[in-house]
Design a protein around this motif. Structure first.
Motif, PDB file in Angstrom:
ATOM      1  N   MET A 126       0.842  -1.195   0.000  1.00 24.36           N
ATOM      2  CA  MET A 126       0.000   0.000   0.000  1.00 24.36           C
ATOM      3  C   MET A 126       0.886   1.258   0.000  1.00 24.36           C
ATOM      4  O   MET A 126       1.663   1.464   0.925  1.00 24.36           O
ATOM      5  CB  MET A 126      -0.898  -0.009   1.245  1.00 24.36           C
ATOM      6  N   GLU A 127       0.773   2.061  -1.042  1.00 24.62           N
ATOM      7  CA  GLU A 127       1.585   3.269  -1.130  1.00 24.62           C
ATOM      8  C   GLU A 127       1.021   4.352  -0.228  1.00 24.62           C
ATOM      9  O   GLU A 127      -0.182   4.598  -0.196  1.00 24.62           O
ATOM     10  CB  GLU A 127       1.638   3.771  -2.568  1.00 24.62           C
ATOM     11  N   LYS A 128       1.895   5.003   0.525  1.00 25.74           N
ATOM     12  CA  LYS A 128       1.474   6.069   1.430  1.00 25.74           C
ATOM     13  C   LYS A 128       1.478   7.421   0.715  1.00 25.74           C
ATOM     14  O   LYS A 128       2.460   7.787   0.075  1.00 25.74           O
ATOM     15  CB  LYS A 128       2.403   6.155   2.637  1.00 25.74           C
ATOM     16  N   TYR A 129       0.373   8.149   0.852  1.00 22.76           N
ATOM     17  CA  TYR A 129       0.333   9.532   0.379  1.00 22.76           C
ATOM     18  C   TYR A 129       1.095  10.404   1.370  1.00 22.76           C
ATOM     19  O   TYR A 129       0.954  10.275   2.593  1.00 22.76           O
ATOM     20  CB  TYR A 129      -1.121   9.995   0.285  1.00 22.76           C
ATOM     21  N   ASP A 130       1.916  11.280   0.857  1.00 21.16           N
ATOM     22  CA  ASP A 130       2.665  12.218   1.686  1.00 21.16           C
ATOM     23  C   ASP A 130       2.561  13.586   1.023  1.00 21.16           C
ATOM     24  O   ASP A 130       3.076  13.784  -0.081  1.00 21.16           O
ATOM     25  CB  ASP A 130       4.123  11.770   1.797  1.00 21.16           C
ATOM     26  N   VAL A 131       1.884  14.519   1.674  1.00 23.67           N
ATOM     27  CA  VAL A 131       1.677  15.836   1.068  1.00 23.67           C
ATOM     28  C   VAL A 131       2.997  16.518   0.746  1.00 23.67           C
ATOM     29  O   VAL A 131       3.102  17.271  -0.216  1.00 23.67           O
ATOM     30  CB  VAL A 131       0.797  16.730   1.976  1.00 23.67           C
TER      31      VAL A 131
ATOM     32  N   ARG B 248       5.683  15.123  -0.389  1.00 20.77           N
ATOM     33  CA  ARG B 248       6.180  14.591  -1.658  1.00 20.77           C
ATOM     34  C   ARG B 248       5.260  14.960  -2.817  1.00 20.77           C
ATOM     35  O   ARG B 248       5.714  15.285  -3.914  1.00 20.77           O
ATOM     36  CB  ARG B 248       6.306  13.067  -1.582  1.00 20.77           C
ATOM     37  N   ALA B 249       3.949  14.897  -2.561  1.00 16.51           N
ATOM     38  CA  ALA B 249       2.976  15.189  -3.615  1.00 16.51           C
ATOM     39  C   ALA B 249       3.046  16.653  -4.052  1.00 16.51           C
ATOM     40  O   ALA B 249       2.726  16.978  -5.198  1.00 16.51           O
ATOM     41  CB  ALA B 249       1.569  14.841  -3.136  1.00 16.51           C
TER      42      ALA B 249
ATOM     43  N   TYR C 178       6.547  22.377  -0.096  1.00 13.54           N
ATOM     44  CA  TYR C 178       7.067  21.917   1.198  1.00 13.54           C
ATOM     45  C   TYR C 178       8.587  21.774   1.237  1.00 13.54           C
ATOM     46  O   TYR C 178       9.127  21.252   2.209  1.00 13.54           O
ATOM     47  CB  TYR C 178       6.399  20.589   1.580  1.00 13.54           C
ATOM     48  N   SER C 179       9.284  22.241   0.212  1.00 10.70           N
ATOM     49  CA  SER C 179      10.748  22.181   0.240  1.00 10.70           C
ATOM     50  C   SER C 179      11.357  23.428  -0.403  1.00 10.70           C
ATOM     51  O   SER C 179      12.119  23.338  -1.371  1.00 10.70           O
ATOM     52  CB  SER C 179      11.245  20.926  -0.475  1.00 10.70           C
ATOM     53  N   PRO C 180      11.037  24.617   0.125  1.00 11.25           N
ATOM     54  CA  PRO C 180      11.604  25.841  -0.446  1.00 11.25           C
ATOM     55  C   PRO C 180      13.071  25.997  -0.061  1.00 11.25           C
ATOM     56  O   PRO C 180      13.544  25.396   0.914  1.00 11.25           O
ATOM     57  CB  PRO C 180      10.755  26.939   0.201  1.00 11.25           C
TER      58      PRO C 180
ATOM     59  N   ASP D  99      -3.472   4.669   2.737  1.00 11.59           N
ATOM     60  CA  ASP D  99      -2.665   5.119   3.860  1.00 11.59           C
ATOM     61  C   ASP D  99      -2.008   6.453   3.528  1.00 11.59           C
ATOM     62  O   ASP D  99      -1.834   6.806   2.358  1.00 11.59           O
ATOM     63  CB  ASP D  99      -1.598   4.073   4.181  1.00 11.59           C
ATOM     64  N   ALA D 100      -1.648   7.180   4.573  1.00 11.62           N
ATOM     65  CA  ALA D 100      -1.015   8.480   4.383  1.00 11.62           C
ATOM     66  C   ALA D 100      -0.103   8.794   5.550  1.00 11.62           C
ATOM     67  O   ALA D 100      -0.355   8.377   6.687  1.00 11.62           O
ATOM     68  CB  ALA D 100      -2.067   9.583   4.239  1.00 11.62           C
TER      69      ALA D 100
END
Length: 205
Positions: free
Chosen positions: A1-6, A8-9, A14-16, A71-72
């Motif tokens: 089951m692949e986890k959603y991660d905001v 990464r999405a 989220y990575s300035p 999952d997340a």
């Protein structure tokens, strides 16, 4: 089951970089949220809000994984901050601050799922902040943001630069509440190593 991660999405949000403010366009997200006011370092309401947010966020995660097989990763704690006199963010007069603490939710999570998770969390533990917790969708739109590495109380010079240099020099104006995204756990991270995204909604002046 692949986890959603905001994180990464929506990596651009989220990575300035930490060396300069970048411009981003923030789409609609659903959040768990609790409103309050006062110094977060000493306010019981703040601690209660954060506890309620994480309790419901992990309950939503469990229910989604069990019932939907989706999952997340629980998103980072985020905060909207404002005051009647916005200069208090540069002077760090925290008693004057008002806040909305939030946790981003995966796109398939609904308002009804969050209501159910609140009931489950309430049955497990007395959470004084839970009655104040609500579900909301919000589109932030055009923003400038930067990664701050260091203690929260060292944000003042960066915010002063934002207010007095970056915003006017780029022909922009403020268009919403100051937004912080806490990428580090302050319980496990030295103050000088804390990573915090500082984000400000803007519009063309």
């Amino acid at each position: 089951m692949e986890k959603y991660d905001v994180k990464r999405a929506h990596k651009d949000l989220y990575s300035p970089p930490s060396d300069d403010f970048t411009e981003v366009d923030v789409p609609e997200f659903r959040y768990l949220a609790v409103d309050g006011s006062g110094d977060p370092n000493i306010s019981s309401a703040y601690a209660e809000a954060v506890e309620a947010l994480y309790s419901v966020a992990y309950t939503v995660k469990f229910v989604s994984k069990q019932n939907l097989e989706r999952d997340a990763v629980v998103g980072p704690l985020e905060g909207l901050w404002w005051a009647d006199d916005m200069s208090t963010f540069v002077t760090r007069d925290k008693q004057a601050w008002k806040w909305t603490m939030m946790i981003n939710q995966p796109p398939w999570i609904t308002h009804d799922m969050i209501d159910s998770a609140k009931s489950v969390a309430a049955a497990k533990k007395d959470l004084p902040g839970l009655p104040k917790l609500y579900s909301t969708t919000w589109t932030e739109g055009k923003c400038v943001q930067i990664l701050h590495i260091g203690a929260y109380d060292d944000e003042g010079p960066i915010l002063e630069r934002l207010h007095h240099s970056v915003i006017p020099e780029r022909g922009l104006t403020f268009d919403g509440k100051h937004h912080e995204i806490y990428l580090s756990d302050p319980r496990r991270t030295a103050p000088e190593k804390l990573k915090t995204i500082l984000r400000q909604p803007v519009a063309v002046a």
